[in-house]
Design a protein around this motif. Structure first.
Motif, short mmCIF file in Angstrom:
data_model
loop_
_atom_site.label_atom_id
_atom_site.label_comp_id
_atom_site.label_asym_id
_atom_site.label_seq_id
_atom_site.Cartn_x
_atom_site.Cartn_y
_atom_site.Cartn_z
N UNK A 105 0.81 -1.21 0.00
CA UNK A 105 0.00 0.00 0.00
C UNK A 105 0.84 1.26 0.00
N UNK A 106 1.95 1.24 0.73
CA UNK A 106 2.82 2.42 0.75
C UNK A 106 3.44 2.65 -0.62
N UNK A 107 3.80 1.57 -1.31
CA UNK A 107 4.33 1.70 -2.67
C UNK A 107 3.28 2.30 -3.59
N UNK A 108 2.06 1.79 -3.50
CA UNK A 108 0.98 2.30 -4.34
C UNK A 108 0.72 3.78 -4.07
N UNK A 109 0.77 4.17 -2.78
CA UNK A 109 0.51 5.57 -2.43
C UNK A 109 1.57 6.48 -3.04
N UNK A 110 2.83 6.10 -2.91
CA UNK A 110 3.92 6.92 -3.47
C UNK A 110 3.78 7.01 -4.98
N UNK A 111 3.49 5.88 -5.62
CA UNK A 111 3.36 5.88 -7.07
C UNK A 111 2.15 6.71 -7.52
N UNK A 112 1.06 6.66 -6.75
CA UNK A 112 -0.12 7.45 -7.10
C UNK A 112 0.17 8.94 -6.97
N UNK A 113 0.86 9.33 -5.89
CA UNK A 113 1.19 10.74 -5.68
C UNK A 113 2.13 11.27 -6.75
N UNK A 114 2.99 10.39 -7.26
CA UNK A 114 3.94 10.80 -8.30
C UNK A 114 3.40 10.58 -9.71
N UNK A 161 1.62 -2.44 -6.32
CA UNK A 161 2.70 -2.80 -5.42
C UNK A 161 3.05 -4.27 -5.53
N UNK A 162 3.00 -4.96 -4.42
CA UNK A 162 3.38 -6.37 -4.35
C UNK A 162 2.17 -7.17 -3.90
N UNK A 163 1.83 -8.30 -4.50
CA UNK A 163 2.49 -8.96 -5.63
C UNK A 163 2.17 -8.27 -6.95
N UNK A 164 3.03 -8.48 -7.92
CA UNK A 164 2.94 -7.81 -9.21
C UNK A 164 2.39 -8.81 -10.22
N UNK A 165 1.10 -8.71 -10.52
CA UNK A 165 0.44 -9.63 -11.44
C UNK A 165 -0.51 -8.84 -12.33
N UNK A 192 7.46 -2.28 -9.68
CA UNK A 192 7.25 -1.20 -8.71
C UNK A 192 8.51 -0.74 -7.99
N UNK A 193 9.47 -1.64 -7.76
CA UNK A 193 10.68 -1.27 -7.04
C UNK A 193 11.82 -0.86 -7.97
N UNK A 194 11.60 -0.91 -9.28
CA UNK A 194 12.66 -0.60 -10.24
C UNK A 194 13.15 0.83 -10.05
N UNK A 195 14.46 0.98 -10.13
CA UNK A 195 15.05 2.30 -9.96
C UNK A 195 15.35 2.65 -8.52
#
Length: 280
Positions: A77-86, A132-136, A236-239
């Protein structure tokens, strides 16, 4: 702060022994309190629905694994939030190309896809289970013949390149993986391999048996082209650096026909060539 009063026609009628209830119901509420209550209730409702969807839609091949833990859900969820904000959904290759432009190591400027080798993928792009995770991917493409054909491509690569071995993934449950046998000394490897844990086997590609998609580490320029032409989405974690944070780590969508099996199999081979590239 201004207060919001209920109009008199909404007040509770006088009922014996309900004085305390009437006082609570008819009590003025500040707009700030009402707004905070709305945000709190909306957030709670979103989390309940999202958590339910996460566990219900979670592919069968990852149930009972780390992805079922609440901690992984909140990490996702934290990954999704950061990606959504960016404003990131994994389909924009510009960050990868900017990375290549500013990177000083010459190996990152290499590409293994030949000019015109990769055509445009027929739309639409699949949706993702989560950002985020899992990536499907969704929908899940589970054609038995296509699965066998894709696995045959992996076995052919393992035979064609002596440095490769094939077997069950060490990262994903229910996945077939290609491993690169790390030479010695590790300094001969380019940075994408050096960041992986010290091991004689480096897993750089695998097929998810739940949907036939693949995770592959490509050369950054090849990853950018695969994303731009609709064949892949950025991991999602690339870079982010470190393990699983390579710039060129992507998810290649599942093939829908035999022609696409050849294309995604070719991308896996370009990943092989990238991961065996010498730093010059």
């Amino acid at each position: 702060m201004a207060s919001t009063y209920l109009p008199t026609w909404l007040h509770l009628p006088h009922i014996p022994h309900t004085l305390d209830l009437r006082r609570l119901y008819n009590h003025p509420v500040t707009l700030g309190s009402a707004l905070l209550a709305y945000i709190g209730l909306s957030t709670a409702w979103f989390l309940v629905k999202d958590l339910y969807s996460y566990y219900v839609l979670l592919p069968a091949d990852v149930r009972g694994t780390l992805s079922r833990r609440p901690s992984v859900y909140f990490w996702s969820g934290s990954i999704r939030l950061v990606r959504a904000l960016r404003g990131l959904d994994g389909t924009d290759a510009r960050p990868i190309r900017r990375f290549v432009q500013r990177e000083q190591q010459g190996v990152y400027g290499r590409a293994f896809l030949r000019d015109g080798e990769l055509g445009e993928r027929r739309p639409p792009r699949p949706e993702l289970l989560t950002q985020g995770i899992p990536h499907r991917q969704v929908p899940q493409v589970l054609d038995e013949k296509l699965s066998e054909a894709l696995e045959a491509r992996y076995h052919a690569l393992a035979k064609a390149y002596p440095q490769l071995t094939i077997g069950p993934s060490l990262i994903e449950p229910n996945a077939l993986a290609l491993f690169y046998t790390s030479p010695s000394p590790p300094a001969q490897l380019h940075p994408d391999i050096a960041v992986e844990p010290s091991s004689p086997l480096i897993e750089f590609a695998h097929i998810h048996h739940s949907d036939n998609s693949q995770h592959i580490v490509l050369a950054p320029l090849d990853a950018a082209e695969a994303i731009e032409k609709g064949w892949a989405v950025r991991f999602p974690l690339a870079g982010g650096g470190g393990v699983a944070g390579q710039e060129g780590r992507v998810m290649v969508y599942a093939p829908r026909d035999e022609g696409e099996v050849k294309v995604v199999g070719m991308l896996a081979e370009r990943g092989v060539q990238w991961d065996m590239a010498e730093v010059v």
